[in-house]
Design a protein around this motif. Structure first.
Motif, PDB file in Angstrom:
ATOM      1  N   ALA A 138     -37.039  62.703  70.103  1.00  0.00           N
ATOM      2  CA  ALA A 138     -36.036  63.643  70.618  1.00  0.00           C
ATOM      3  C   ALA A 138     -34.640  63.027  70.720  1.00  0.00           C
ATOM      4  CB  ALA A 138     -36.466  64.154  71.986  1.00  0.00           C
ATOM      5  N   ASN A 139     -34.586  61.701  70.702  1.00  0.00           N
ATOM      6  CA  ASN A 139     -33.336  60.967  70.917  1.00  0.00           C
ATOM      7  C   ASN A 139     -33.033  60.889  72.421  1.00  0.00           C
ATOM      8  OD1 ASN A 139     -31.135  59.497  70.315  1.00  0.00           O
ATOM      9  ND2 ASN A 139     -29.968  61.116  69.313  1.00  0.00           N
ATOM     10  N   GLY A 140     -32.263  59.883  72.813  1.00  0.00           N
ATOM     11  CA  GLY A 140     -31.994  59.648  74.231  1.00  0.00           C
ATOM     12  C   GLY A 140     -31.411  60.859  74.942  1.00  0.00           C
ATOM     13  N   ASP A 141     -30.540  61.601  74.263  1.00  0.00           N
ATOM     14  CA  ASP A 141     -29.913  62.770  74.904  1.00  0.00           C
ATOM     15  C   ASP A 141     -30.578  64.083  74.479  1.00  0.00           C
ATOM     16  OD1 ASP A 141     -29.131  62.995  72.301  1.00  0.00           O
ATOM     17  OD2 ASP A 141     -26.970  62.844  72.679  1.00  0.00           O
ATOM     18  N   GLY A 142     -31.720  63.968  73.781  1.00  0.00           N
ATOM     19  CA  GLY A 142     -32.467  65.175  73.396  1.00  0.00           C
ATOM     20  C   GLY A 142     -31.835  65.945  72.251  1.00  0.00           C
ATOM     21  N   SER A 143     -30.829  65.360  71.589  1.00  0.00           N
ATOM     22  CA  SER A 143     -30.057  66.123  70.599  1.00  0.00           C
ATOM     23  C   SER A 143     -30.791  66.292  69.267  1.00  0.00           C
ATOM     24  CB  SER A 143     -28.723  65.417  70.334  1.00  0.00           C
ATOM     25  OG  SER A 143     -28.967  64.097  69.873  1.00  0.00           O
ATOM     26  N   ARG A 144     -31.780  65.462  69.028  1.00  0.00           N
ATOM     27  CA  ARG A 144     -32.496  65.556  67.738  1.00  0.00           C
ATOM     28  C   ARG A 144     -33.708  66.480  67.904  1.00  0.00           C
ATOM     29  NH1 ARG A 144     -36.867  63.338  65.190  1.00  0.00           N
ATOM     30  NH2 ARG A 144     -36.654  62.921  62.954  1.00  0.00           N
ATOM     31  N   MET A 145     -33.762  67.565  67.140  1.00  0.00           N
ATOM     32  CA  MET A 145     -34.920  68.466  67.203  1.00  0.00           C
ATOM     33  C   MET A 145     -35.910  68.056  66.120  1.00  0.00           C
ATOM     34  SD  MET A 145     -34.624  70.338  69.812  1.00  0.00           S
ATOM     35  CE  MET A 145     -35.862  71.644  69.698  1.00  0.00           C
ATOM     36  N   PRO A 146     -37.178  68.483  66.221  1.00  0.00           N
ATOM     37  CA  PRO A 146     -38.186  68.072  65.229  1.00  0.00           C
ATOM     38  C   PRO A 146     -37.724  68.384  63.803  1.00  0.00           C
ATOM     39  CG  PRO A 146     -39.249  69.182  67.068  1.00  0.00           C
ATOM     40  CD  PRO A 146     -37.769  69.306  67.301  1.00  0.00           C
ATOM     41  N   SER A 147     -37.865  67.397  62.918  1.00  0.00           N
ATOM     42  CA  SER A 147     -37.407  67.546  61.530  1.00  0.00           C
ATOM     43  C   SER A 147     -38.450  68.330  60.719  1.00  0.00           C
ATOM     44  CB  SER A 147     -37.222  66.169  60.906  1.00  0.00           C
ATOM     45  OG  SER A 147     -38.481  65.520  60.791  1.00  0.00           O
ATOM     46  N   GLU A 148     -38.044  68.715  59.512  1.00  0.00           N
ATOM     47  CA  GLU A 148     -38.984  69.430  58.632  1.00  0.00           C
ATOM     48  C   GLU A 148     -40.210  68.585  58.356  1.00  0.00           C
ATOM     49  OE1 GLU A 148     -37.712  71.169  54.882  1.00  0.00           O
ATOM     50  OE2 GLU A 148     -35.968  71.985  55.936  1.00  0.00           O
ATOM     51  N   LEU A 149     -39.973  67.291  58.133  1.00  0.00           N
ATOM     52  CA  LEU A 149     -41.089  66.380  57.865  1.00  0.00           C
ATOM     53  C   LEU A 149     -42.054  66.359  59.056  1.00  0.00           C
ATOM     54  CD1 LEU A 149     -42.595  64.100  56.381  1.00  0.00           C
ATOM     55  CD2 LEU A 149     -40.894  62.499  57.258  1.00  0.00           C
ATOM     56  N   GLU A 150     -41.496  66.221  60.257  1.00  0.00           N
ATOM     57  CA  GLU A 150     -42.353  66.178  61.452  1.00  0.00           C
ATOM     58  C   GLU A 150     -43.117  67.491  61.648  1.00  0.00           C
ATOM     59  OE1 GLU A 150     -39.792  63.004  64.123  1.00  0.00           O
ATOM     60  OE2 GLU A 150     -39.213  65.103  64.133  1.00  0.00           O
ATOM     61  N   LEU A 151     -42.441  68.601  61.371  1.00  0.00           N
ATOM     62  CA  LEU A 151     -43.113  69.893  61.563  1.00  0.00           C
ATOM     63  C   LEU A 151     -44.204  70.104  60.514  1.00  0.00           C
ATOM     64  CD1 LEU A 151     -40.103  72.148  62.638  1.00  0.00           C
ATOM     65  CD2 LEU A 151     -41.858  71.109  64.073  1.00  0.00           C
ATOM     66  N   SER A 152     -44.006  69.528  59.319  1.00  0.00           N
ATOM     67  CA  SER A 152     -45.072  69.661  58.312  1.00  0.00           C
ATOM     68  C   SER A 152     -46.272  68.799  58.713  1.00  0.00           C
ATOM     69  CB  SER A 152     -44.567  69.346  56.907  1.00  0.00           C
ATOM     70  OG  SER A 152     -44.603  67.969  56.650  1.00  0.00           O
ATOM     71  N   ILE A 153     -46.023  67.642  59.343  1.00  0.00           N
ATOM     72  CA  ILE A 153     -47.157  66.833  59.847  1.00  0.00           C
ATOM     73  C   ILE A 153     -47.859  67.592  60.984  1.00  0.00           C
ATOM     74  CG2 ILE A 153     -47.857  64.641  60.906  1.00  0.00           C
ATOM     75  CD1 ILE A 153     -45.447  63.313  59.489  1.00  0.00           C
ATOM     76  N   CYS A 154     -47.066  68.244  61.829  1.00  0.00           N
ATOM     77  CA  CYS A 154     -47.668  69.063  62.912  1.00  0.00           C
ATOM     78  C   CYS A 154     -48.608  70.115  62.322  1.00  0.00           C
ATOM     79  CB  CYS A 154     -46.582  69.801  63.696  1.00  0.00           C
ATOM     80  SG  CYS A 154     -45.621  68.749  64.788  1.00  0.00           S
ATOM     81  N   GLU A 155     -48.133  70.766  61.253  1.00  0.00           N
ATOM     82  CA  GLU A 155     -48.940  71.828  60.653  1.00  0.00           C
ATOM     83  C   GLU A 155     -50.244  71.251  60.097  1.00  0.00           C
ATOM     84  OE1 GLU A 155     -46.323  74.468  58.478  1.00  0.00           O
ATOM     85  OE2 GLU A 155     -48.059  75.366  57.482  1.00  0.00           O
ATOM     86  N   ASN A 156     -50.139  70.116  59.399  1.00  0.00           N
ATOM     87  CA  ASN A 156     -51.348  69.488  58.852  1.00  0.00           C
ATOM     88  C   ASN A 156     -52.262  68.984  59.962  1.00  0.00           C
ATOM     89  OD1 ASN A 156     -50.830  70.012  56.173  1.00  0.00           O
ATOM     90  ND2 ASN A 156     -49.497  68.232  55.955  1.00  0.00           N
ATOM     91  N   HIS A 157     -51.662  68.558  61.073  1.00  0.00           N
ATOM     92  CA  HIS A 157     -52.456  68.153  62.233  1.00  0.00           C
ATOM     93  C   HIS A 157     -53.281  69.343  62.723  1.00  0.00           C
ATOM     94  CE1 HIS A 157     -52.380  66.251  66.543  1.00  0.00           C
ATOM     95  NE2 HIS A 157     -53.566  66.227  66.017  1.00  0.00           N
ATOM     96  N   GLY A 158     -52.631  70.491  62.842  1.00  0.00           N
ATOM     97  CA  GLY A 158     -53.334  71.704  63.281  1.00  0.00           C
ATOM     98  C   GLY A 158     -54.487  72.046  62.348  1.00  0.00           C
ATOM     99  N   LYS A 159     -54.247  71.917  61.025  1.00  0.00           N
ATOM    100  CA  LYS A 159     -55.312  72.225  60.050  1.00  0.00           C
ATOM    101  C   LYS A 159     -56.494  71.278  60.232  1.00  0.00           C
ATOM    102  CE  LYS A 159     -52.473  73.832  56.249  1.00  0.00           C
ATOM    103  NZ  LYS A 159     -51.722  73.426  55.069  1.00  0.00           N
ATOM    104  N   HIS A 160     -56.185  69.990  60.320  1.00  0.00           N
ATOM    105  CA  HIS A 160     -57.250  68.985  60.452  1.00  0.00           C
ATOM    106  C   HIS A 160     -58.038  69.211  61.747  1.00  0.00           C
ATOM    107  CE1 HIS A 160     -59.370  65.202  60.287  1.00  0.00           C
ATOM    108  NE2 HIS A 160     -58.858  64.838  61.455  1.00  0.00           N
TER     109      HIS A 160
END
Ligand SMILES: Cc1cc2nc3c(=O)[nH]c(=O)nc-3n(C[C@H](O)[C@H](O)[C@H](O)COP(=O)(O)O)c2cc1C
Length: 200
Positions: free
Chosen positions: A168-190
């Motif tokens: 998220a970054n120290g000030d929370g300014s970074r939101m989940p990236s496309e890469l991270e969200l695609s890993i999330c999706e594959n996590h859900g599938k698995h």
């Protein structure tokens, strides 16, 4: 019958809530049903205001009895000093009745994580749930390296063999990236695939 999966999360600034939606997409793509819940907030409105927290999303609040209706539960956690937030712990501590009945025994459990910094808890936050899963008799289903993007060293990303993740970054300014969200999706599938096997 399709496996029934619940996502139970705590999110103060929206990172984990965003990840939960991608994880749910993956769960449903694997043929399971998915309901998203959040745990009850324990901080006062005054403190939330001072912390600059945005309004909560409208996912319903989980209760222990509701959680027991599912074959598998994926917990979405932001990091607090390298461990789970107190809001999640408070919910877990309300699950003594489920423990007494063995209501969660043999059900699947998984975790995904948002932390601010490298080394801030991408692994340990997941691990802080292990004693709860063990006492409840739940089977932890790790992400492993089932998504080869976990190996990716070209781009900064959260995720570990324990579960999908974001920074998220120290000030929370970074939101989940496309890469991270695609890993999330594959996590859900698995997770859904393994839960279906456990529930069969
Ligand atoms: C009290 C407190 C403790 C925190 N401890 C950690 C920590 O140990 N490691 C870390 O990387 N981030 C830490 N953070 C940052 C949070 O992990 C970050 O705000 C969160 O991942 C954002 O997710 P959310 O938007 O879903 O709430 C902490 C934040 C707070 C408020």
């Amino acid at each position: 019958m399709p496996a029934k999966i619940a996502i139970v999360y705590y999110s103060l600034y929206g990172h984990v809530a965003t990840m939960a939606k991608s994880v749910a997409k993956g769960v449903e793509a694997a043929g399971a049903t998915c309901d998203i819940y959040q745990v009850a907030e324990t901080l006062s409105d005054e403190i939330l205001g001072k912390m600059g927290a945005p309004p909560k999303q409208d996912h319903p609040i989980i209760t222990p009895d509701k959680m027991a209706e599912y074959d598998g539960v994926l917990f979405g956690l932001s990091g607090r000093f390298g461990a789970m937030p107190a809001q999640i712990k408070t919910f877990m501590d309300s699950c003594g009745g489920l423990w007494q009945k063995g209501a969660m025994t043999g059900k699947a459990a998984g975790t995904f994580t948002s932390v601010a910094t490298l080394g801030g808890g991408q692994e340990s936050v997941n691990m802080s749930c292990f004693s709860f899963f063990s006492h409840q008799g739940m089977c932890f289903v790790p992400l492993g390296y089932t998504d080869p993007q976990v190996f990716n060293l070209e781009e900064i990303h959260g995720a570990s063999p324990y579960g999908s993740g974001t920074f998220a970054n120290g000030d929370g300014s970074r939101m989940p990236s496309e890469l991270e969200l695609s890993i999330c999706e594959n996590h859900g599938k698995h997770f859904a695939t393994i839960t279906a096997k456990l529930a069969a």
